[in-house]
Write a protein that holds these residues in place. Structure first.
Motif, PDB file in Angstrom:
ATOM      1  N   GLY A  58       6.761  -3.678   8.950  1.00 43.15           N
ATOM      2  CA  GLY A  58       7.533  -4.485   8.020  1.00 43.15           C
ATOM      3  C   GLY A  58       7.068  -4.468   6.581  1.00 43.15           C
ATOM      4  N   GLU A  59       6.095  -3.641   6.259  1.00 44.91           N
ATOM      5  CA  GLU A  59       5.614  -3.544   4.875  1.00 44.91           C
ATOM      6  C   GLU A  59       6.376  -2.439   4.145  1.00 44.91           C
ATOM      7  OE1 GLU A  59       3.180  -5.444   3.520  1.00 44.91           O
ATOM      8  OE2 GLU A  59       2.549  -6.447   5.344  1.00 44.91           O
ATOM      9  N   ASP A  60       6.488  -2.573   2.829  1.00 44.73           N
ATOM     10  CA  ASP A  60       7.158  -1.542   2.035  1.00 44.73           C
ATOM     11  C   ASP A  60       6.300  -0.289   1.873  1.00 44.73           C
ATOM     12  OD1 ASP A  60       9.436  -3.051   1.654  1.00 44.73           O
ATOM     13  OD2 ASP A  60       8.655  -3.991  -0.162  1.00 44.73           O
ATOM     14  N   GLU A  61       4.994  -0.473   1.807  1.00 41.43           N
ATOM     15  CA  GLU A  61       4.058   0.638   1.653  1.00 41.43           C
ATOM     16  C   GLU A  61       2.689   0.201   2.124  1.00 41.43           C
ATOM     17  OE1 GLU A  61       2.976  -0.241  -3.026  1.00 41.43           O
ATOM     18  OE2 GLU A  61       4.230   1.456  -2.518  1.00 41.43           O
ATOM     19  N   ARG A  62       1.750   1.131   2.129  1.00 34.43           N
ATOM     20  CA  ARG A  62       0.387   0.798   2.528  1.00 34.43           C
ATOM     21  C   ARG A  62      -0.212  -0.130   1.468  1.00 34.43           C
ATOM     22  NH1 ARG A  62      -3.721   5.517   2.325  1.00 34.43           N
ATOM     23  NH2 ARG A  62      -3.877   4.765   0.212  1.00 34.43           N
ATOM     24  N   PRO A  63      -0.713  -1.293   1.865  1.00 35.02           N
ATOM     25  CA  PRO A  63      -1.286  -2.218   0.890  1.00 35.02           C
ATOM     26  C   PRO A  63      -2.613  -1.705   0.327  1.00 35.02           C
ATOM     27  CG  PRO A  63      -1.497  -3.108   3.109  1.00 35.02           C
ATOM     28  CD  PRO A  63      -0.727  -1.834   3.224  1.00 35.02           C
ATOM     29  N   ASP A  64      -2.951  -2.193  -0.852  1.00 33.59           N
ATOM     30  CA  ASP A  64      -4.209  -1.775  -1.483  1.00 33.59           C
ATOM     31  C   ASP A  64      -5.421  -2.163  -0.643  1.00 33.59           C
ATOM     32  OD1 ASP A  64      -2.875  -0.653  -3.629  1.00 33.59           O
ATOM     33  OD2 ASP A  64      -2.988  -2.492  -4.822  1.00 33.59           O
ATOM     34  N   ASP A  65      -5.326  -3.270   0.078  1.00 31.65           N
ATOM     35  CA  ASP A  65      -6.457  -3.741   0.892  1.00 31.65           C
ATOM     36  C   ASP A  65      -6.341  -3.307   2.360  1.00 31.65           C
ATOM     37  OD1 ASP A  65      -4.322  -5.347   1.602  1.00 31.65           O
ATOM     38  OD2 ASP A  65      -5.512  -7.197   1.651  1.00 31.65           O
ATOM     39  N   TRP A  66      -5.685  -2.172   2.592  1.00 31.64           N
ATOM     40  CA  TRP A  66      -5.422  -1.739   3.960  1.00 31.64           C
ATOM     41  C   TRP A  66      -6.699  -1.545   4.773  1.00 31.64           C
ATOM     42  CZ3 TRP A  66      -7.037   2.808   6.192  1.00 31.64           C
ATOM     43  CH2 TRP A  66      -7.537   3.783   5.344  1.00 31.64           C
TER      44      TRP A  66
END
Length: 63
Positions: A43-51
């Motif tokens: 459900g995320e738009d892209e990989r988050p910075d804090d992945w």
């Protein structure tokens, strides 16, 4: 006499027909937190910075 080269080629052709490699690649990508598809499937738009931090807490419950 067994023709191993012919049998190998035939078996490889059967495997290519039996398994859809793009589907396998997509499945692998969805299991890899380094890949955007992992996050899209959650459900995320892209990989988050804090992945990296988020995936290192894999055993913790989310709030």
């Amino acid at each position: 006499m067994i023709d191993l080269a012919r049998d190998f080629k035939r078996n490889r052709q059967i495997l290519h027909k039996k398994y859809d490699y793009p589907d396998n690649d997509n499945h692998s990508n969805q299991l890899n937190p380094n890949n955007d598809e992992y996050w899209h499937s959650r459900g995320e738009d892209e990989r988050p910075d804090d992945w990296e931090e988020r995936t290192s807490q894999s055993g913790d419950a989310e709030d």
